[in-house]
Design a protein around this motif. Structure first.
Motif, PDB file in Angstrom:
ATOM      1  N   UNK A  91       2.928 -10.325 -38.268  1.00 31.42           N
ATOM      2  CA  UNK A  91       3.780  -9.821 -37.197  1.00 31.42           C
ATOM      3  C   UNK A  91       3.897  -8.296 -37.279  1.00 31.42           C
ATOM      4  N   UNK A  92       4.100  -7.767 -38.475  1.00 29.61           N
ATOM      5  CA  UNK A  92       4.258  -6.323 -38.652  1.00 29.61           C
ATOM      6  C   UNK A  92       2.978  -5.587 -38.272  1.00 29.61           C
ATOM      7  N   UNK A  93       1.833  -6.133 -38.667  1.00 32.35           N
ATOM      8  CA  UNK A  93       0.549  -5.499 -38.339  1.00 32.35           C
ATOM      9  C   UNK A  93       0.318  -5.493 -36.826  1.00 32.35           C
ATOM     10  N   UNK A  94       0.563  -6.628 -36.192  1.00 28.00           N
ATOM     11  CA  UNK A  94       0.371  -6.715 -34.744  1.00 28.00           C
ATOM     12  C   UNK A  94       1.352  -5.820 -33.994  1.00 28.00           C
ATOM     13  N   UNK A 153       3.546 -15.405 -24.393  1.00 34.80           N
ATOM     14  CA  UNK A 153       4.893 -14.899 -24.126  1.00 34.80           C
ATOM     15  C   UNK A 153       5.413 -14.131 -25.342  1.00 34.80           C
ATOM     16  N   UNK A 154       5.133 -14.638 -26.514  1.00 38.44           N
ATOM     17  CA  UNK A 154       5.542 -13.954 -27.747  1.00 38.44           C
ATOM     18  C   UNK A 154       4.834 -12.610 -27.873  1.00 38.44           C
ATOM     19  N   UNK A 155       3.532 -12.568 -27.550  1.00 39.67           N
ATOM     20  CA  UNK A 155       2.774 -11.320 -27.613  1.00 39.67           C
ATOM     21  C   UNK A 155       3.354 -10.291 -26.645  1.00 39.67           C
ATOM     22  N   UNK A 156       3.641 -10.743 -25.418  1.00 39.19           N
ATOM     23  CA  UNK A 156       4.204  -9.840 -24.403  1.00 39.19           C
ATOM     24  C   UNK A 156       5.539  -9.266 -24.873  1.00 39.19           C
ATOM     25  N   UNK A 157       6.362 -10.114 -25.496  1.00 36.64           N
ATOM     26  CA  UNK A 157       7.654  -9.655 -26.004  1.00 36.64           C
ATOM     27  C   UNK A 157       7.453  -8.569 -27.053  1.00 36.64           C
ATOM     28  N   UNK A 158       6.488  -8.750 -27.971  1.00 35.89           N
ATOM     29  CA  UNK A 158       6.226  -7.758 -29.010  1.00 35.89           C
ATOM     30  C   UNK A 158       5.777  -6.429 -28.397  1.00 35.89           C
ATOM     31  N   UNK A 166       9.022 -19.528 -33.545  1.00 39.35           N
ATOM     32  CA  UNK A 166       9.889 -20.670 -33.246  1.00 39.35           C
ATOM     33  C   UNK A 166      11.277 -20.205 -32.821  1.00 39.35           C
ATOM     34  N   UNK A 167      11.786 -19.164 -33.505  1.00 37.59           N
ATOM     35  CA  UNK A 167      13.093 -18.636 -33.148  1.00 37.59           C
ATOM     36  C   UNK A 167      13.099 -18.042 -31.754  1.00 37.59           C
ATOM     37  N   UNK A 168      12.009 -17.368 -31.387  1.00 34.34           N
ATOM     38  CA  UNK A 168      11.920 -16.789 -30.049  1.00 34.34           C
ATOM     39  C   UNK A 168      11.815 -17.883 -28.989  1.00 34.34           C
ATOM     40  N   UNK A 169      11.046 -18.931 -29.269  1.00 32.35           N
ATOM     41  CA  UNK A 169      10.908 -20.023 -28.298  1.00 32.35           C
ATOM     42  C   UNK A 169      12.212 -20.795 -28.137  1.00 32.35           C
ATOM     43  N   UNK A 170      13.059 -20.791 -29.189  1.00 35.18           N
ATOM     44  CA  UNK A 170      14.339 -21.503 -29.113  1.00 35.18           C
ATOM     45  C   UNK A 170      15.209 -20.953 -27.980  1.00 35.18           C
ATOM     46  N   UNK A 221       4.974 -21.011 -24.099  1.00 33.81           N
ATOM     47  CA  UNK A 221       4.221 -19.772 -24.242  1.00 33.81           C
ATOM     48  C   UNK A 221       4.703 -18.904 -25.373  1.00 33.81           C
ATOM     49  N   UNK A 222       5.874 -19.214 -25.926  1.00 35.64           N
ATOM     50  CA  UNK A 222       6.404 -18.482 -27.079  1.00 35.64           C
ATOM     51  C   UNK A 222       5.976 -19.124 -28.392  1.00 35.64           C
ATOM     52  N   UNK A 223       5.917 -20.455 -28.393  1.00 33.77           N
ATOM     53  CA  UNK A 223       5.384 -21.195 -29.539  1.00 33.77           C
ATOM     54  C   UNK A 223       4.986 -22.582 -29.048  1.00 33.77           C
ATOM     55  N   UNK A 224       3.756 -22.965 -29.352  1.00 32.28           N
ATOM     56  CA  UNK A 224       3.213 -24.201 -28.774  1.00 32.28           C
ATOM     57  C   UNK A 224       3.974 -25.451 -29.200  1.00 32.28           C
TER      58      UNK A 224
END
Length: 348
Positions: A55-58, A79-84, A146-150, A177-180
């Motif tokens: 996560x930190x590298x990305x 969706x998680x990538x877009x949020x980052x 998982x926390x983001x998809x929650x 889209x945040x976590x499958x």
């Protein structure tokens, strides 16, 4: 005088309204307490392994790439990538984004708890219990996706409970889209409506599954049933490597205790349900617990237990509301009826 409505148990209740200002005022100290308990900056600074490294590298790469390039270059859910990418280009650090996700997740959990229990106080209590759970900080760290998809899963619950199908579809898609893994939680919540409301059937199935889980016979059964399904879907080859097999989880006393309390509370919640969402919540948690135990022995199967365990505080406060609130209403109604009757007898 406020209009009374009749719930599915025939009890006349005042409709729960949305007092937005008091709701936000109650939420503020909860968020402050959560922020005081989390130290994501310290965690991100010393973490040497696990998902947080990726996560930190990305996250560091997000400020050096356009949105489209970043979306195609990073191997995570869209969706998680877009949020980052959005957080990074707003000037957030990785720890800032982790804290922001946690605060939004807590807010979504709080609003869901308030709507489910019909009480601001009970909503606060269940949300504080969430923060105290041992899995809470993990939702903002290694299990960040998982926390983001929650966030979207809980809003999906609210939309479906409110009969807003199109909004529910939208938030269900955002959750996946945040976590499958959210596909399992979303689909089971929808399918919960089709589970018969039979206490004997539910208790019988749960008892069998618990017995099989304790004796480890369910693990043998899951290898016969689930492994071929994963193989046919082309997934088992990934999860059968030595690295993933090292994440197999055996019998956990804590998980078992939580699951037992969860199922017992859910049976009583279904019996005393005051609205459709009560019954849906109880069935959902029981179904997820059964799936968790059926998947025992497979890599990462303990992650399946995350959702019902996170919802345990909501189940307990809702059950409390359904058992206590009707009695208070009954006493209040009776006292008013007695007063009116006495007045009529006295000719006043």
């Amino acid at each position: 005088m406020a209009r009374l409505v009749e719930n599915q148990r025939g009890i006349r209740m005042r409709p729960f309204r949305r007092p937005w200002l008091p709701t936000l005022l109650f939420l503020a100290p909860v968020l402050f307490f959560a922020a005081s308990k989390t130290d994501y900056a310290n965690y991100a600074s010393y973490a040497l392994e696990g998902d947080i490294v990726a996560y930190s590298r990305d996250f560091a790469y997000a400020t050096r790439a356009t949105f489209l390039v970043y979306m195609t270059a990073v191997a995570h859910e869209p969706v998680f990538i877009a949020m980052h990418w959005i957080y990074a280009n707003l000037g957030f650090s990785i720890s800032d984004s982790m804290l922001a996700n946690s605060m939004i997740m807590i807010s979504a959990y709080y609003f869901y708890s308030v709507r489910q229990s019909d009480s601001l106080i009970l909503g606060v209590m269940s949300t504080l219990c969430l923060i105290m759970l041992p899995w809470f900080e993990q939702l903002g760290q290694n299990t960040l996706r998982q926390g983001f998809s929650l966030i979207f899963i809980l809003v999906f619950f609210l939309a479906l409970n409110g009969g807003k199908r199109y909004w529910a579809i939208l938030f269900g898609i955002l959750a996946i889209g945040s976590h499958y893994s959210a596909a399992l939680f979303v689909s089971v919540y929808v399918l919960a409506d089709f589970v018969p409301r039979s206490e004997k059937l539910i208790v019988g199935v749960v008892a069998i599954i618990f017995a099989g889980y304790i004796t480890n016979s369910v693990s043998w059964l899951s290898n016969i049933i689930i492994t071929p399904i994963l193989s046919s879907a082309g997934i088992y080859s990934k999860y059968s490597t030595d690295m993933f097999l090292s994440y197999q989880v055996g019998f956990k006393v804590l998980f078992f205790a939580y699951s037992l309390i969860q199922c017992v509370a859910c049976v009583f919640l279904i019996r005393n349900a005051a609205k459709k969402s009560d019954e849906r919540l109880g069935k959902f948690c029981i179904l997820m617990t059964v799936i968790y135990m059926l998947a025992s022995g497979l890599p990462y199967y303990n992650r399946v237990a995350m959702m019902p365990m996170l919802l345990l505080p909501v189940v307990l406060v809702t059950l409390y509301a359904r058992l206590i609130a009707p009695r208070r209403l009954y006493r209040h109604t009776n006292s008013r009826a007695e007063t009116h009757s006495s007045s009529r007898l006295l000719g006043t």
